[in-house]
Design a protein around this motif. Structure first.
Motif, PDB file in Angstrom:
ATOM      1  N   ARG A   3       0.814  -1.199   0.000  1.00  0.00           N
ATOM      2  CA  ARG A   3       0.000   0.000   0.000  1.00  0.00           C
ATOM      3  C   ARG A   3       0.855   1.260   0.000  1.00  0.00           C
ATOM      4  NH1 ARG A   3      -5.289   1.462   0.791  1.00  0.00           N
ATOM      5  NH2 ARG A   3      -5.469   3.559   1.646  1.00  0.00           N
ATOM      6  N   ALA A   4       2.074   1.109   0.501  1.00  0.00           N
ATOM      7  CA  ALA A   4       2.965   2.265   0.576  1.00  0.00           C
ATOM      8  C   ALA A   4       3.214   2.886  -0.798  1.00  0.00           C
ATOM      9  CB  ALA A   4       4.290   1.858   1.203  1.00  0.00           C
ATOM     10  N   ILE A   5       3.255   2.032  -1.818  1.00  0.00           N
ATOM     11  CA  ILE A   5       3.502   2.556  -3.163  1.00  0.00           C
ATOM     12  C   ILE A   5       2.317   3.392  -3.632  1.00  0.00           C
ATOM     13  CG2 ILE A   5       3.902   1.900  -5.557  1.00  0.00           C
ATOM     14  CD1 ILE A   5       5.868   0.110  -4.756  1.00  0.00           C
ATOM     15  N   GLY A  41       2.359   6.660  -1.724  1.00  0.00           N
ATOM     16  CA  GLY A  41       3.395   7.560  -2.226  1.00  0.00           C
ATOM     17  C   GLY A  41       2.905   8.330  -3.441  1.00  0.00           C
ATOM     18  N   ALA A  42       2.188   7.625  -4.321  1.00  0.00           N
ATOM     19  CA  ALA A  42       1.662   8.285  -5.515  1.00  0.00           C
ATOM     20  C   ALA A  42       0.564   9.267  -5.152  1.00  0.00           C
ATOM     21  CB  ALA A  42       1.129   7.232  -6.489  1.00  0.00           C
ATOM     22  N   ARG A  72      -1.287   3.624 -13.257  1.00  0.00           N
ATOM     23  CA  ARG A  72       0.053   3.906 -13.772  1.00  0.00           C
ATOM     24  C   ARG A  72       1.177   3.412 -12.882  1.00  0.00           C
ATOM     25  NH1 ARG A  72       1.384   7.595 -17.071  1.00  0.00           N
ATOM     26  NH2 ARG A  72      -0.145   8.473 -18.496  1.00  0.00           N
ATOM     27  N   ILE A  73       0.928   3.325 -11.574  1.00  0.00           N
ATOM     28  CA  ILE A  73       2.009   2.945 -10.675  1.00  0.00           C
ATOM     29  C   ILE A  73       1.807   1.531 -10.125  1.00  0.00           C
ATOM     30  CG2 ILE A  73       3.250   3.536  -8.587  1.00  0.00           C
ATOM     31  CD1 ILE A  73       3.682   5.791 -10.242  1.00  0.00           C
ATOM     32  N   VAL A 122       3.443  -2.815 -11.305  1.00  0.00           N
ATOM     33  CA  VAL A 122       4.093  -3.679 -10.312  1.00  0.00           C
ATOM     34  C   VAL A 122       3.386  -5.016 -10.236  1.00  0.00           C
ATOM     35  CG1 VAL A 122       4.662  -3.924  -7.878  1.00  0.00           C
ATOM     36  CG2 VAL A 122       4.878  -1.712  -8.958  1.00  0.00           C
ATOM     37  N   PRO A 163      11.284  -5.659  -4.602  1.00  0.00           N
ATOM     38  CA  PRO A 163      12.204  -4.921  -3.709  1.00  0.00           C
ATOM     39  C   PRO A 163      12.293  -5.590  -2.347  1.00  0.00           C
ATOM     40  CG  PRO A 163      10.177  -3.708  -4.024  1.00  0.00           C
ATOM     41  CD  PRO A 163      10.113  -4.876  -4.953  1.00  0.00           C
TER      42      PRO A 163
END
Lengths: 281, 258
Positions: free
Chosen positions: A164-166, A169-170, A183-184, A188, A281
């Motif tokens: 969820r962090a990604i 961040g967006a 898009r983000i 992934v 990651p």
């Protein structure tokens, strides 16, 4: 209180028993595979793979049109089902607690349980009867309906499993939720989504019942999806019930081709998933 | 309860803010004046509501199902929770850096350029200039200038966090919210981030949540102490740490609990 010795025996029995069951399960698959390989290998040759079926009673011929037909039919089904399935998965991942989302999820699960022949009949009523014409397109439609619940489930899981962090961040940069997810997050999740797609293809590649009254089969080369088309799984059926020995052997050969294709798809899906896990990651 | 503050401009005025998750109040009737071009630290033991409070300042709770926000957060005279305020544009003005670095799985350049790209900057040359400026401001330029095309995930934790700061700076916000930005980092990376924050306050207003009182004492101008959802006390850091008005503040600062 049981003695130590009797507990050890019970433990050994339990372990052995579960091992035997696992072995049995694997053995069943291996026996089926082995049997198909043994019986079907006799039919596989260059002629088999590249020629049209011969008229009944004449030796030789092949299932080339069935191979091409399978690829076309499944290919069109993928084109239909993927956008709808993946976007639905996206919606469910974004609005997972909504009432509408729960309903969609439930209906998708119900859909996955409906027998494939029923879906074939549905495709027949919708796309064959009104036009009085069998077609590969109607088969693709049936396949797409079969693939849809799988795609929805695996896409939703794939998108949900992105940290969820990604997404946050967006969002914190001033992006809308939809755009951030598209898009983000989606890129992934993409390898997992493709894995789900491969498994859905594997599921549908061997379906035969819906084809009986949609694609119908054909002895000719056919590339036009609005016409009836030969499909490999259908040829397995037709040749298996044929009274001619040579065709029975070809049925095994076609079954072997199908099994190899499904195996290859599953292996590809595994490889893809492993690459993704290593790259995470 | 506020100790006497200096008369600088209030960049953000929080009035009677309450945040509920379902029926539970995580923040209860908190009021705080955030001064422009200053670092304001939010301290308090775990679970006291400081993260919930800071996330209310850029409307991150809009995305949490079941979360309800009451009260007013006034930025430059406008209540950000007013119905006609666009939260997406708001987050353009108020940026956020998270506890764990969360770079996008893209190149370093693309990470920093992403924000400006969506907000309309397309020109290659201005993007490059903006990326360089942001990376310089985040004290990361010298370390990455030769490998802007490499994946952001190859950077160390401290570098990733500075990249996230650069990413936020690239959209040119006025306020930067930081939720324990150094808690996942080693001491050397932490001190780099602290130096960075000291630099940033010249141009931005910074609000930082921190678990470490020492960190708050080191680098903030104002401090607010939270306990179990209440904003117990706030004021200039020097005053808070030398003569706090509330007994609970004094107990926390002297280490009697927390």
């Amino acid at each position: 209180m049981k003695s130590y010795r009797s507990r050890r025996i019970a433990d050994a029995v339990g372990v052995t028993w579960s091992f035997l069951c696992a072995f049995l399960a694997a053995a069943v698959l291996l026996i089926i595979l082995g049997y198909i390989v043994v019986k079907g290998a006799a039919a596989i040759n260059w002629q088999f793979l590249t020629q049209l079926p011969h008229p009944v009673g004449i030796e030789g011929g092949g299932v080339a049109n069935g191979i091409v037909g399978s690829i076309i039919t499944v290919g069109i089904a993928v084109l239909i089902a993927s956008p709808i399935g993946i976007m639905t998965g996206l919606y469910l991942a974004l609005f997972s607690r909504g009432g509408f989302a729960s309903t969609v999820r439930f209906l998708s699960d119900v859909l996955s349980g409906i027998p494939s022949i029923t879906i074939g009949l549905f495709a027949y009523a919708l796309l064959v009867a009104p036009f009085k014409h069998f077609s590969a397109l109607s088969a693709s439609f049936a396949f797409a309906v079969l693939m849809l619940p799988l795609l929805v489930r695996t896409s939703e899981e794939a998108i949900r499993s992105v940290p969820r962090a990604i997404l946050e961040g967006a969002l914190a940069l001033g992006m809308t939720t939809f755009r951030s997810t598209l898009r983000i997050v989606l890129p992934v999740a993409w390898p997992s989504i493709v894995t789900g797609l491969l498994l859905a293809i594997a599921r549908v590649a061997g379906e035969t019942a819906p084809l009986l009254f949609t694609a119908f089969g054909s002895p000719f080369w056919e590339l036009n999806p609005t016409n009836p088309m030969a499909v490999l799984s259908l040829q397995v059926f037709t040749y298996a019930i044929s009274p001619y020995r040579s065709q029975n052997v070809q049925s095994w050969g076609a079954a072997l081709l199908l099994v190899v294709a499904v195996l290859a798809l599953n292996l590809l899906a595994r490889v893809l998933l492993r690459t993704r896990i290593r790259a995470a990651p | 309860m506020q100790a006497a503050g200096e008369e600088t401009t209030a960049k953000v005025q929080v009035d009677d803010l309450s945040v509920y998750y379902g029926k539970v109040a995580a923040v209860k009737h908190a009021s705080l004046k955030v001064h422009e071009n200053c670092v304001t630290a939010l301290i308090g033991p775990s679970g006291c509501g400081k993260t919930t409070f800071i996330r209310a300042l850029n409307r991150m709770h809009d995305l949490t199902p079941g979360a309800r926000v009451e009260g007013r957060v006034v930025l430059d005279g406008i209540d950000i929770y007013a119905p006609n305020v666009n939260p997406v544009l708001l987050r353009h003005k108020i940026g956020m850096v998270f506890q764990r670095p969360n770079p996008f799985p893209k190149s370093i350049f693309d990470n920093v350029a992403y924000g400006p790209r969506i907000h309309g900057t397309r020109n290659g040359a201005s993007l490059e200039a903006l990326v360089e400026r942001s990376l310089r401001r985040a004290a990361l330029w010298n370390e990455v200038k030769d490998r802007l095309d490499r994946s952001a995930l190859d950077l160390s934790g401290g570098q990733q966090q500075r990249l996230c700061i650069a990413r936020v700076l690239a959209v040119e916000p006025e306020i930067i919210l930081m939720d324990e930005p150094a808690s996942a980092l080693d001491p050397i990376a932490t001190s780099k981030i602290e130096d960075l924050i000291n630099d940033l306050k010249r141009e931005y207003t910074v609000i930082i949540v921190t678990h470490s009182m020492q960190q708050a004492a080191r680098m903030s101008d104002y401090t607010a102490f939270f306990l179990l959802g209440d904003l117990v006390e706030s004021g200039p850091t020097r005053d808070m740490f030398t003569r706090p008005s509330d007994k609970r503040t004094e107990d926390y600062i002297t280490g009697r609990f927390g």
